[in-house]
Design an enzyme around this catalytic site. Structure first.
Site, PDB file in Angstrom:
ATOM      1  N   HIS A  13      -4.726  -7.376 -13.940  1.00  0.00           N
ATOM      2  CA  HIS A  13      -4.879  -8.715 -13.355  1.00  0.00           C
ATOM      3  C   HIS A  13      -4.459  -9.780 -14.371  1.00  0.00           C
ATOM      4  O   HIS A  13      -5.238 -10.184 -15.237  1.00  0.00           O
ATOM      5  CB  HIS A  13      -6.343  -8.914 -12.933  1.00  0.00           C
ATOM      6  CG  HIS A  13      -6.606 -10.154 -12.141  1.00  0.00           C
ATOM      7  ND1 HIS A  13      -7.127 -10.128 -10.861  1.00  0.00           N
ATOM      8  CD2 HIS A  13      -6.439 -11.469 -12.423  1.00  0.00           C
ATOM      9  CE1 HIS A  13      -7.253 -11.358 -10.402  1.00  0.00           C
ATOM     10  NE2 HIS A  13      -6.851 -12.204 -11.349  1.00  0.00           N
ATOM     11  N   HIS A  15      -1.809 -13.308 -14.414  1.00  0.00           N
ATOM     12  CA  HIS A  15      -0.853 -14.213 -13.748  1.00  0.00           C
ATOM     13  C   HIS A  15       0.250 -14.528 -14.744  1.00  0.00           C
ATOM     14  O   HIS A  15      -0.044 -14.991 -15.856  1.00  0.00           O
ATOM     15  CB  HIS A  15      -1.562 -15.494 -13.317  1.00  0.00           C
ATOM     16  CG  HIS A  15      -2.689 -15.253 -12.358  1.00  0.00           C
ATOM     17  ND1 HIS A  15      -2.558 -15.431 -11.004  1.00  0.00           N
ATOM     18  CD2 HIS A  15      -3.963 -14.817 -12.553  1.00  0.00           C
ATOM     19  CE1 HIS A  15      -3.710 -15.133 -10.406  1.00  0.00           C
ATOM     20  NE2 HIS A  15      -4.575 -14.757 -11.324  1.00  0.00           N
ATOM     21  N   HIS A 193      -7.837 -12.015  -4.524  1.00  0.00           N
ATOM     22  CA  HIS A 193      -8.902 -12.706  -5.251  1.00  0.00           C
ATOM     23  C   HIS A 193     -10.036 -13.008  -4.264  1.00  0.00           C
ATOM     24  O   HIS A 193      -9.802 -13.605  -3.207  1.00  0.00           O
ATOM     25  CB  HIS A 193      -8.408 -14.053  -5.796  1.00  0.00           C
ATOM     26  CG  HIS A 193      -7.555 -13.972  -7.018  1.00  0.00           C
ATOM     27  ND1 HIS A 193      -6.343 -13.342  -7.049  1.00  0.00           N
ATOM     28  CD2 HIS A 193      -7.750 -14.476  -8.278  1.00  0.00           C
ATOM     29  CE1 HIS A 193      -5.818 -13.459  -8.269  1.00  0.00           C
ATOM     30  NE2 HIS A 193      -6.646 -14.140  -9.030  1.00  0.00           N
ATOM     31  N   GLU A 196     -15.235 -14.696  -6.517  1.00  0.00           N
ATOM     32  CA  GLU A 196     -15.293 -15.435  -7.779  1.00  0.00           C
ATOM     33  C   GLU A 196     -15.932 -16.792  -7.477  1.00  0.00           C
ATOM     34  O   GLU A 196     -17.032 -17.077  -7.915  1.00  0.00           O
ATOM     35  CB  GLU A 196     -13.884 -15.594  -8.377  1.00  0.00           C
ATOM     36  CG  GLU A 196     -13.862 -16.363  -9.703  1.00  0.00           C
ATOM     37  CD  GLU A 196     -12.446 -16.735 -10.171  1.00  0.00           C
ATOM     38  OE1 GLU A 196     -11.506 -16.725  -9.351  1.00  0.00           O
ATOM     39  OE2 GLU A 196     -12.293 -17.085 -11.361  1.00  0.00           O
ATOM     40  N   ASP A 274      -6.673 -12.347 -16.894  1.00  0.00           N
ATOM     41  CA  ASP A 274      -6.379 -13.394 -15.913  1.00  0.00           C
ATOM     42  C   ASP A 274      -5.279 -14.343 -16.403  1.00  0.00           C
ATOM     43  O   ASP A 274      -4.143 -14.266 -15.941  1.00  0.00           O
ATOM     44  CB  ASP A 274      -7.665 -14.175 -15.588  1.00  0.00           C
ATOM     45  CG  ASP A 274      -7.764 -14.624 -14.151  1.00  0.00           C
ATOM     46  OD1 ASP A 274      -6.875 -14.290 -13.358  1.00  0.00           O
ATOM     47  OD2 ASP A 274      -8.761 -15.317 -13.795  1.00  0.00           O
ATOM     48  N   ASP A 275      -5.623 -15.243 -17.321  1.00  0.00           N
ATOM     49  CA  ASP A 275      -4.680 -16.249 -17.853  1.00  0.00           C
ATOM     50  C   ASP A 275      -5.048 -16.444 -19.328  1.00  0.00           C
ATOM     51  O   ASP A 275      -5.656 -17.453 -19.701  1.00  0.00           O
ATOM     52  CB  ASP A 275      -4.850 -17.581 -17.102  1.00  0.00           C
ATOM     53  CG  ASP A 275      -4.768 -17.417 -15.594  1.00  0.00           C
ATOM     54  OD1 ASP A 275      -3.649 -17.364 -15.066  1.00  0.00           O
ATOM     55  OD2 ASP A 275      -5.830 -17.316 -14.947  1.00  0.00           O
TER      56      ASP A 275
HETATM   57  N1  HPA Z   1      -7.286 -17.592 -10.368  1.00  0.00           N
HETATM   58  C1  HPA Z   1      -6.761 -17.908  -9.194  1.00  0.00           C
HETATM   59  N2  HPA Z   1      -5.536 -18.314  -9.056  1.00  0.00           N
HETATM   60  C2  HPA Z   1      -4.781 -18.404 -10.126  1.00  0.00           C
HETATM   61  C3  HPA Z   1      -5.255 -18.102 -11.363  1.00  0.00           C
HETATM   62  C4  HPA Z   1      -6.577 -17.674 -11.489  1.00  0.00           C
HETATM   63  O1  HPA Z   1      -7.062 -17.383 -12.594  1.00  0.00           O
HETATM   64  N3  HPA Z   1      -4.269 -18.274 -12.247  1.00  0.00           N
HETATM   65  C5  HPA Z   1      -3.214 -18.668 -11.553  1.00  0.00           C
HETATM   66  N4  HPA Z   1      -3.501 -18.752 -10.258  1.00  0.00           N
HETATM   67 ZN    ZN Z   2      -6.613 -14.319 -11.190  1.00  0.00          ZN
END
Ligand code: HPA
Ligand code: ZN
Length: 330
Positions: A13, A15, A193, A196, A274-275
Site C-alpha cells: 500500500h 501511493h 480504502h 480509516e 501509504d505516503d
Molecule cells: N489515503 C487516501 N488517499 C490517498 C492517500 C492516502 O493516504 N494518498 C494519496 N491518496
Molecule cells: Zn492509502
C-alpha cells in the site's frame, strides 16, 4: 543503522506520488518554474493540518508531475528509496487522473514510462513493482468509470489490481460498483480504502458492494467484534499503515493502534507506509516502531511478510520468487 533496515519486506500500500521525496518535488517545481505555496513546512518537509488538508497538499505537490518522463524519474526515486529499506516487492497505487487526465492514449504513455522506471529499478536494486490503478473517490463515480476503463485496457503483467483512494468520506462504496465490476471483469484483483475515516460499516460496504479481497487500512473494523470475526474467517487482508494513521491523528500513539489486536484476533494484517515522506516514515521506521510498541521480533515480521506475499496481486512465478527471497533471509 536499524536492525530492521535490511530485513526483507513486502509493501502492498503505497501511493506513487505520496512516495515523492520533498526535494524531488522542489527540484521539478524549480525546473518548470512553478511556485508551490503552502506545500512545505519551514524544515522542508510536507506540511498539512489534517486528512482533508493532506489531500489538498498532495494534489498541489502532484501538480508539478506533468509528463511521462516525470513519472519515470518518480518511479525510479520511489523504488530506490523502498529498496534501501529492504523492500523486495511493492505494489503502488497509480491514478490515471494524475497521469494524463484519464485519457487512454495518454495513460498508456505514462504507464510505459512508469514500467520503464520499474524495469530500471528492478535491474539496479532487485525490487519488483506491480501497479494498482486507483480512482480518487472525491473526484466522483463518473471519473472512476473512466479510470476503470483505463485500468481494464491496460490490465496485464504490470497492472494487476484496481483500488480506490482519496477521501473516504465522499459518497458510498456502492456508487463505485460499476468501476469495480469493470475492473473485475478485466481480470484485475481488487482492494479499497475503507475503515480509516469511516467506521466498520464502510469495511462491510467495501466487501459487499465492491467485492474486494483486500482492504486499505480497515483498522476501524476493531470497533465491531462481529466484523473482526468475519475478516478473520474470510481471510480478508488488511493493508495497515500504522505510521500514517498516527501522523493523521486517527490514533494518538502507536501503542493505541489496533494492529496488534487485529492480528491476535486472527485477521491477516500487513504493514505499509501509504505516503512515507508525507508521514515522515519509511518501512524501516514502521518496523522499528512496531517492534518497540508491541515487542514484535523477526518471527512476527517474517509472518507478516508471508501474509503479504500470499496476498500480493502478482502471478504465481513472482509469488514463488518473493517467497524464496523471504525464506533466504538470515
Ligand atoms: N489515503 C487516501 N488517499 C490517498 C492517500 C492516502 O493516504 N494518498 C494519496 N491518496
Ligand atoms: Zn492509502
Amino acid at each position: 543503522m536499524s536492525e530492521w533496515q535490511e530485513f526483507p519486506k513486502i509493501e502492498l500500500h503505497l501511493h506513487i506520488e505520496g512516495g515523492a521525496p520533498p526535494e524531488f518535488i522542489r527540484q521539478l517545481a524549480s525546473e518548470k518554474g512553478v511556485s508551490l505555496e503552502g506545500v512545505f513546512a519551514e524544515d522542508g518537509a510536507y506540511a498539512f493540518r489534517d486528512f482533508g488538508h493532506f489531500l489538498q497538499v498532495y494534489e498541489a505537490a502532484t501538480s508539478v508531475l506533468r509528463t511521462p518522463e516525470d513519472y519515470l524519474r518518480l518511479t525510479r526515486a520511489v523504488l530506490a528509496e523502498s529498496a534501501g529499506h529492504g523492500v523486495i516487492y511493492t505494489e503502488m497505487f497509480l491514478s490515471p487522473d494524475f497521469c494524463g487526465g484519464r485519457d487512454l492514449a495518454a495513460w498508456r504513455e505514462y504507464l510505459a514510462a512508469i514500467g520503464e522506471g520499474a524495469a530500471q529499478a528492478e535491474r539496479e536494486h532487485g525490487i519488483i513493482m506491480r501497479g494498482i490503478v486507483t480512482p480518487i473517490r472525491h473526484f466522483g463515480p463518473d471519473k472512476a468509470k473512466e479510470t476503470a476503463l483505463c485500468a481494464a485496457e491496460t490490465a496485464g503483467d504490470f497492472i494487476t489490481g484496481f483500488g480506490i483512494g482519496g477521501d473516504e468520506r465522499a459518497g458510498k462504496p456502492r456508487d463505485f460498483a460499476w468501476a469495480f465490476d469493470c475492473a473485475r471483469e478485466a481480470g484485475l484483483r481488487l482492494t479499497a480504502h475503507a475503515g480509516e475515516w469511516e467506521g466498520p460499516d464502510s469495511v462491510r460496504a467495501a466487501l459487499d458492494d465492491l467485492r474486494v479481497e483486500r482492504i486499505g487500512h480497515g483498522v476501524r473494523a476493531i470497533e465491531d467484534p462481529g466484523l473482526v470475526e468475519r475478516l478473520a474467517r474470510d481471510g480478508v487482508v488488511l493493508e495497515v499503515c500504522p505510521g500514517s494513521n498516527v501522523a493523521l491523528g486517527l490514533y494518538p500513539r502507536l501503542e493505541d493502534h489496533p494492529i496488534a489486536r487485529l492480528r491476535e484476533a486472527g485477521v491477516k494484517v500487513t504493514v505499509s507506509t501509504d505516503d512515507p515522506p508525507f508521514f515522515r516514515t519509511t518501512m524501516t521506521q514502521e518496523y522499528d516502531d512496531l517492534a518497540r510498541a508491541f515487542g514484535w521480533g523477526a518471527e512476527d515480521f517474517a509472518e507478516i511478510n508471508r501474509v503479504a506475499a500470499q496476498a500480493a496481486f502478482c502471478d504465481e512465478a513472482i509469488r514463488d520468487a518473493i517467497v524464496k527471497r523471504l525464506e533466504a533471509a538470515p
